[in-house]
Design an enzyme around this catalytic site. Structure first.
Site, PDB file in Angstrom:
ATOM      1  N   ARG A 123       0.850  -1.192   0.000  1.00  0.00           N
ATOM      2  CA  ARG A 123       0.000   0.000   0.000  1.00  0.00           C
ATOM      3  C   ARG A 123       0.882   1.238   0.000  1.00  0.00           C
ATOM      4  O   ARG A 123       0.651   2.201  -0.719  1.00  0.00           O
ATOM      5  CB  ARG A 123      -0.949   0.010   1.217  1.00  0.00           C
ATOM      6  CG  ARG A 123      -1.704   1.332   1.296  1.00  0.00           C
ATOM      7  CD  ARG A 123      -2.892   1.414   2.278  1.00  0.00           C
ATOM      8  NE  ARG A 123      -2.921   0.480   3.351  1.00  0.00           N
ATOM      9  CZ  ARG A 123      -2.172   0.547   4.455  1.00  0.00           C
ATOM     10  NH1 ARG A 123      -1.298   1.541   4.623  1.00  0.00           N
ATOM     11  NH2 ARG A 123      -2.272  -0.367   5.387  1.00  0.00           N
TER      12      ARG A 123
ATOM     13  N   TYR B  84     -15.620  17.904 -15.518  1.00  0.00           N
ATOM     14  CA  TYR B  84     -15.945  16.491 -15.707  1.00  0.00           C
ATOM     15  C   TYR B  84     -17.018  16.099 -14.676  1.00  0.00           C
ATOM     16  O   TYR B  84     -16.878  16.414 -13.485  1.00  0.00           O
ATOM     17  CB  TYR B  84     -14.675  15.652 -15.520  1.00  0.00           C
ATOM     18  CG  TYR B  84     -14.914  14.172 -15.571  1.00  0.00           C
ATOM     19  CD1 TYR B  84     -15.139  13.521 -16.776  1.00  0.00           C
ATOM     20  CD2 TYR B  84     -14.932  13.412 -14.404  1.00  0.00           C
ATOM     21  CE1 TYR B  84     -15.376  12.160 -16.820  1.00  0.00           C
ATOM     22  CE2 TYR B  84     -15.162  12.046 -14.442  1.00  0.00           C
ATOM     23  CZ  TYR B  84     -15.382  11.432 -15.645  1.00  0.00           C
ATOM     24  OH  TYR B  84     -15.628  10.083 -15.686  1.00  0.00           O
TER      25      TYR B  84
ATOM     26  N   ASP C 293      -6.364  19.434 -14.089  1.00  0.00           N
ATOM     27  CA  ASP C 293      -6.696  18.109 -14.620  1.00  0.00           C
ATOM     28  C   ASP C 293      -6.208  18.096 -16.069  1.00  0.00           C
ATOM     29  O   ASP C 293      -6.781  18.745 -16.933  1.00  0.00           O
ATOM     30  CB  ASP C 293      -8.219  17.907 -14.530  1.00  0.00           C
ATOM     31  CG  ASP C 293      -8.667  16.540 -15.061  1.00  0.00           C
ATOM     32  OD1 ASP C 293      -7.947  15.952 -15.887  1.00  0.00           O
ATOM     33  OD2 ASP C 293      -9.763  16.092 -14.668  1.00  0.00           O
TER      34      ASP C 293
ATOM     35  N   LYS D 153      -7.374   7.244 -19.552  1.00  0.00           N
ATOM     36  CA  LYS D 153      -7.602   7.794 -20.885  1.00  0.00           C
ATOM     37  C   LYS D 153      -6.313   7.715 -21.708  1.00  0.00           C
ATOM     38  O   LYS D 153      -5.864   6.633 -22.016  1.00  0.00           O
ATOM     39  CB  LYS D 153      -8.143   9.219 -20.756  1.00  0.00           C
ATOM     40  CG  LYS D 153      -9.221   9.384 -19.661  1.00  0.00           C
ATOM     41  CD  LYS D 153     -10.510   8.662 -19.958  1.00  0.00           C
ATOM     42  CE  LYS D 153     -11.473   8.578 -18.783  1.00  0.00           C
ATOM     43  NZ  LYS D 153     -11.812   9.834 -18.115  1.00  0.00           N
TER      44      LYS D 153
HETATM   45  C1  LIG Z   1     -12.359  10.243 -16.883  1.00  0.00           C
HETATM   46  C2  LIG Z   1     -12.012  11.559 -16.311  1.00  0.00           C
HETATM   47  C3  LIG Z   1     -11.847  11.740 -14.923  1.00  0.00           C
HETATM   48  C4  LIG Z   1     -12.101  10.624 -13.937  1.00  0.00           C
HETATM   49  O1  LIG Z   1     -11.176   9.601 -14.069  1.00  0.00           O
HETATM   50  P1  LIG Z   1     -11.512   8.063 -13.714  1.00  0.00           P
HETATM   51  O2  LIG Z   1     -10.237   7.378 -14.056  1.00  0.00           O
HETATM   52  O3  LIG Z   1     -12.677   7.656 -14.554  1.00  0.00           O
HETATM   53  O4  LIG Z   1     -11.836   8.028 -12.254  1.00  0.00           O
HETATM   54  C5  LIG Z   1     -11.496  12.987 -14.466  1.00  0.00           C
HETATM   55  N1  LIG Z   1     -11.304  14.023 -15.311  1.00  0.00           N
HETATM   56  C6  LIG Z   1     -11.428  13.890 -16.645  1.00  0.00           C
HETATM   57  C7  LIG Z   1     -11.207  15.068 -17.531  1.00  0.00           C
HETATM   58  C8  LIG Z   1     -11.801  12.657 -17.192  1.00  0.00           C
HETATM   59  O5  LIG Z   1     -11.958  12.548 -18.516  1.00  0.00           O
END
Ligand SMILES: *Cc1c(COP(=O)(O)O)cnc(C)c1O
Length: 379
Positions: A46, A98, A170, A195
């Protein structure tokens, strides 16, 4: 080191015990100690795991940051950031965030006394008017989803500096190949590695990076204390995915541009939202802070009928109708009924998410095939 070299080598060195060139999947929970407290840097998975550690160093290097940490999802990474705050602290964020981030802020952290402001950040002065002595974090997403708004990261960093708050970005949509927010003054950069970083639609993971020692200490303390870590196998997959990030992003950008231009010239298409167009409201900012415009875009249809949008997402054959983005395969989505369904229609339309809006995550297939696919679906 330049980006492509870092993508392949940063954080990764041949395994010392065997010479394996690929970082092994250290599928272990614990590590044998020679004597009490005498271990090789790993005591419990962890807290730290060699496969995860290699990936954390790799992502930090790509973002030109000192420290990295990986989490079980993008939202778990953002959860860690907000846990650095305390009741009464205020966060300023974009109004086209998001959806999952919005839900995390509103339904989880509001009840712990953190105050969130959601505003349009197209104009930095609007942000300045919300700042007060409780502001601790400005949370930015750029480009935004699905309207592809661009927020000026340097301008946000100046505002954050002036009030002693942190700026978090982000960077999921742009990736460090196109945009490195730490160099523009951000304190924290976050990724949904699900992504583009992973890039193959086979992992859910999140990451944070920072160069600020105080933030890094908190990040590792919360990662270990809350335990929302990622698994060694997933870390291996994302390390592998990142080795081609620069090549994939190049193709995502090329295909994105060709499709944006094709759609813009199509008789059935009303508006195309892609930051590479000169008439995009923040094209100049995009050109300054990004090294390309990526493979995400949205478009609306003339007549704005929801049935037309439904028909197109059904008729496409190469584009797959699905949530998520950033994989090698092209995806198509309908924000009004998929990702943004929980937002009331009136609110949605104010930010441009009309009934006929379609979002594309343009993959790295042959651009001509993708264009032909859209062409036949639009007929
Ligand atoms: C998908 C996404 C998230 C969340 O990420 P997860 O891996 O699905 O928890 C946050 N911000 C953006 C811009 C995203 O496309």
């Amino acid at each position: 080191m330049k980006f492509a070299t870092k993508a392949i080598h940063a954080g990764v060195k041949p395994d010392e015990s065997t010479g394996a060139i690929m970082t092994p999947i250290y599928q272990t929970s614990t590590y044998v100690q020679d004597g009490i407290g005498n271990h090789k840097g790993y005591a419990y998975s962890r807290t730290s795991n060699p496969t995860r550690h290699a990936l954390e160093k790799n992502i930090a290097a790509l973002e030109n940051a000192k420290y990295g940490a990986c989490f079980g999802s993008g939202l778990a990474a953002i959860d860690c950031v907000i846990k650095m705050l305390k009741p009464g602290d205020e966060v300023i964020s974009t109004n086209d965030l998001y959806g999952g981030t919005y839900r995390l802020f509103k339904t989880i952290f509001e009840k712990y006394g953190i105050v969130f402001h959601f505003i349009s950040m197209n104009d930095p002065s609007a942000v300045r008017s919300v700042v007060n002595e409780h502001t601790k974090l400005i949370w930015v997403e750029t480009p935004t989803n699905p309207m592809m708004n661009i927020i000026d990261i340097s301008a946000m960093s100046q505002i954050a500096r002036s009030c002693g708050a942190w700026l978090g970005v982000d960077n999921t949509f742009a990736t460090p190949y196109l945009q490195t927010p730490i160099e523009l003054g951000a304190d924290i950069v976050m990724h949904s590695a699900t992504k583009y970083l992973g890039g193959h639609s086979d992992v859910v993971m999140g990451a944070l990076v920072t160069s600020n020692e105080e933030i890094a200490a908190e990040m590792y303390r919360i990662q270990n204390s809350s335990g929302a870590i990622t698994a060694p196998m997933d870390a291996f997959l994302v390390l592998r995915g990142i080795k081609t990030l620069h090549l994939r992003m190049q193709r995502h950008c090329e295909n994105g541009e060709r499709i944006a231009r094709f759609l813009k010239g199509h008789e059935r298409v009303d508006k195309v939202y892609w930051p590479g167009f000169e008439d995009h409201p923040n094209h100049e900012v995009a050109k300054q802070q990004m090294r390309g415009f990526g493979g995400m875009l949205s478009f609306s249809l003339k007549g704005n009928r929801i049935e037309d949008a439904y028909e197109i997402v059904k008729k496409v054959e190469i584009f797959a109708l699905a949530e998520s983005l950033g994989g090698v395969e092209s995806l198509i989505g309908h924000p009004a009924t998929m990702t943004h369904a929980s937002i009331p229609k009136e609110e949605r339309e104010k930010s441009g998410i009309v009934d006929s809006l379609i979002r594309l995550s343009v993959g790295i297939e042959d651009a001509e095939d993708l264009i032909n696919d859209l062409e036949q679906a639009l007929k």
